[in-house]
Design a protein around this motif. Structure first.
Motif, PDB file in Angstrom:
ATOM      1  N   PRO A  68      47.149  36.877  46.387  1.00 39.03           N
ATOM      2  CA  PRO A  68      46.388  38.000  46.972  1.00 39.03           C
ATOM      3  C   PRO A  68      44.887  37.713  47.009  1.00 39.03           C
ATOM      4  O   PRO A  68      44.163  38.324  47.806  1.00 39.03           O
ATOM      5  CB  PRO A  68      46.703  39.172  46.027  1.00 39.03           C
ATOM      6  N   TYR A  69      44.424  36.795  46.172  1.00 41.00           N
ATOM      7  CA  TYR A  69      43.003  36.464  46.149  1.00 41.00           C
ATOM      8  C   TYR A  69      42.580  35.589  47.327  1.00 41.00           C
ATOM      9  O   TYR A  69      41.396  35.456  47.612  1.00 41.00           O
ATOM     10  CB  TYR A  69      42.656  35.735  44.855  1.00 41.00           C
ATOM     11  N   LYS A 150      37.446  40.499  35.634  1.00 38.05           N
ATOM     12  CA  LYS A 150      38.847  40.896  35.529  1.00 38.05           C
ATOM     13  C   LYS A 150      39.069  42.304  36.077  1.00 38.05           C
ATOM     14  O   LYS A 150      40.075  42.582  36.736  1.00 38.05           O
ATOM     15  CB  LYS A 150      39.296  40.812  34.072  1.00 38.05           C
ATOM     16  N   ARG A 151      38.100  43.206  35.836  1.00 41.98           N
ATOM     17  CA  ARG A 151      38.207  44.568  36.352  1.00 41.98           C
ATOM     18  C   ARG A 151      38.148  44.566  37.880  1.00 41.98           C
ATOM     19  O   ARG A 151      38.903  45.270  38.554  1.00 41.98           O
ATOM     20  CB  ARG A 151      37.084  45.429  35.774  1.00 41.98           C
ATOM     21  N   LEU A 152      37.247  43.759  38.450  1.00 40.62           N
ATOM     22  CA  LEU A 152      37.137  43.670  39.906  1.00 40.62           C
ATOM     23  C   LEU A 152      38.413  43.100  40.511  1.00 40.62           C
ATOM     24  O   LEU A 152      38.891  43.581  41.546  1.00 40.62           O
ATOM     25  CB  LEU A 152      35.945  42.795  40.284  1.00 40.62           C
ATOM     26  N   CYS A 153      38.984  42.069  39.868  1.00 38.88           N
ATOM     27  CA  CYS A 153      40.222  41.475  40.368  1.00 38.88           C
ATOM     28  C   CYS A 153      41.369  42.476  40.318  1.00 38.88           C
ATOM     29  O   CYS A 153      42.179  42.562  41.252  1.00 38.88           O
ATOM     30  CB  CYS A 153      40.571  40.228  39.558  1.00 38.88           C
ATOM     31  N   ARG A 154      41.433  43.238  39.247  1.00 40.75           N
ATOM     32  CA  ARG A 154      42.503  44.234  39.113  1.00 40.75           C
ATOM     33  C   ARG A 154      42.403  45.295  40.202  1.00 40.75           C
ATOM     34  O   ARG A 154      43.395  45.633  40.856  1.00 40.75           O
ATOM     35  CB  ARG A 154      42.426  44.877  37.730  1.00 40.75           C
ATOM     36  N   LEU A 209      46.764  29.943  39.736  1.00 37.92           N
ATOM     37  CA  LEU A 209      45.707  30.620  40.487  1.00 37.92           C
ATOM     38  C   LEU A 209      45.444  32.013  39.947  1.00 37.92           C
ATOM     39  O   LEU A 209      44.287  32.444  39.816  1.00 37.92           O
ATOM     40  CB  LEU A 209      46.074  30.693  41.973  1.00 37.92           C
ATOM     41  N   GLU A 210      46.509  32.752  39.655  1.00 42.81           N
ATOM     42  CA  GLU A 210      46.351  34.104  39.116  1.00 42.81           C
ATOM     43  C   GLU A 210      45.543  34.086  37.822  1.00 42.81           C
ATOM     44  O   GLU A 210      44.800  35.023  37.522  1.00 42.81           O
ATOM     45  CB  GLU A 210      47.731  34.720  38.845  1.00 42.81           C
ATOM     46  N   ALA A 211      45.653  32.992  37.064  1.00 42.10           N
ATOM     47  CA  ALA A 211      44.966  32.908  35.775  1.00 42.10           C
ATOM     48  C   ALA A 211      43.518  32.436  35.914  1.00 42.10           C
ATOM     49  O   ALA A 211      42.624  32.955  35.249  1.00 42.10           O
ATOM     50  CB  ALA A 211      45.730  31.969  34.840  1.00 42.10           C
ATOM     51  N   PRO A 214      40.263  34.808  38.207  1.00 43.39           N
ATOM     52  CA  PRO A 214      39.381  35.727  37.468  1.00 43.39           C
ATOM     53  C   PRO A 214      38.384  34.996  36.571  1.00 43.39           C
ATOM     54  O   PRO A 214      37.238  35.432  36.416  1.00 43.39           O
ATOM     55  CB  PRO A 214      40.362  36.563  36.641  1.00 43.39           C
ATOM     56  N   GLU A 215      38.811  33.860  35.988  1.00 44.25           N
ATOM     57  CA  GLU A 215      37.895  33.072  35.156  1.00 44.25           C
ATOM     58  C   GLU A 215      36.777  32.490  36.019  1.00 44.25           C
ATOM     59  O   GLU A 215      35.605  32.462  35.611  1.00 44.25           O
ATOM     60  CB  GLU A 215      38.668  31.946  34.465  1.00 44.25           C
TER      61      GLU A 215
END
Length: 277
Positions: A68-69, A150-154, A209-211, A214-215
């Motif tokens: 999704p990113y 992480k909040r923005l990604c969520r 990628l999901e991990a 956000p980093e």
């Protein structure tokens, strides 16, 4: 009358000397903070550059990777992270940044995550929707930047907004700082053309990628914060240096007026004495 005039001029000279001492002290403090901020800028860059290279490698070696990113979608609402300063007396640092935001966000439905007291005041006064998590630029740590990412990604994955940008000031040199707008999401990494060893990702590319995205975004936000801090101190140093020079020029001009007034007073007294005798 001449005596009153010289007293007023002496009062103004003392006032300007006090101002000069304050601006010179602020210039020295900004110079000291600038050295530390420049060190942080240099140290922060390699981290997210390597992460972006890793993301590009995954995308290059796996054409069918889905995330999704990485998927662009129709833009209905855009989120902006705007990094300003906590204080003024920094020339056009804050105002130039807000102009950049207004140019970029014109005719868009936006929501903002402000960083810095000046940003909080700016968006609150204009009643622009603000995301929770606003913080002062001086107290924001690298851990806070990762939490913010992480909040923005969520929220992005939940469909709260369709694009994420960061607006910050890029540190070019002590005399040059440039407001910048950088898109964070959706991510469009450049595909690397280098021949590299085939790599296996566990459990799979999508999970990696999901991990790491956000980093990566946390690293970008921290890098932008370091750039903004260095730019703010450089702008304040330049502004305080100009203020000190202006104070010196005003003191010189007032001293000249004081000497002229004193000379006129002495001449008048001599004239009165001669006339009386």
């Amino acid at each position: 009358m001449a005596t009153v005039s010289t007293k007023e001029i002496k009062t103004r000279i003392r006032s300007m000397e006090s101002t000069k001492q304050i601006t010179r002290a602020m210039e020295m403090v900004a110079t000291s903070k600038l050295r530390h901020a420049q060190t942080q800028v240099v140290a922060s860059r390699p981290y997210f550059e390597i992460l972006l290279e890793t993301i590009g490698g995954i995308v290059s070696s796996n054409a069918d990777v889905k995330s999704p990113y990485l998927d662009a979608r129709p833009v209905k609402r855009t989120a902006y992270v705007v990094m300003a300063g906590d204080r003024g007396l920094a020339g056009g640092y804050n105002s130039n940044l807000f102009k950049r935001y207004q140019e970029t966000a014109a005719n868009q439905e936006t929501v903002v995550l402000p960083v810095g007291r000046k940003a909080m005041d700016f968006f609150t006064a204009r009643q622009i929707p603000v995301l929770p998590g606003a913080a002062e630029a001086g107290t924001l740590s690298v851990g806070d930047c990762f939490s913010m990412a992480k909040r923005l990604c969520r929220d992005y994955c939940a469909g709260e907004f369709d694009e994420v940008y960061v607006v910050y000031t890029r540190f070019v040199s002590v005399l040059s700082q440039m407001p910048q707008t950088l898109r964070l999401l959706p991510l469009t990494p450049e595909k690397t053309e280098e021949t590299r060893q085939e790599m296996l990702y566990e459990p799979d590319c999508e999970a990696v990628l999901e991990a790491i995205i956000p980093e990566y975004l946390g690293g970008v936000l921290y890098g932008a914060l370091c750039e903004s801090r260095a730019s703010e101190q450089a702008a304040r140093r330049t502004a305080m240096n100009a203020a000190t020079q202006n104070a010196e020029e005003m003191i010189d001009a007032l001293s000249l007026k004081f000497n002229q007034a004193r000379q006129a007073s002495i001449t008048q007294e001599i004239t009165e004495i001669v006339a009386g005798s």
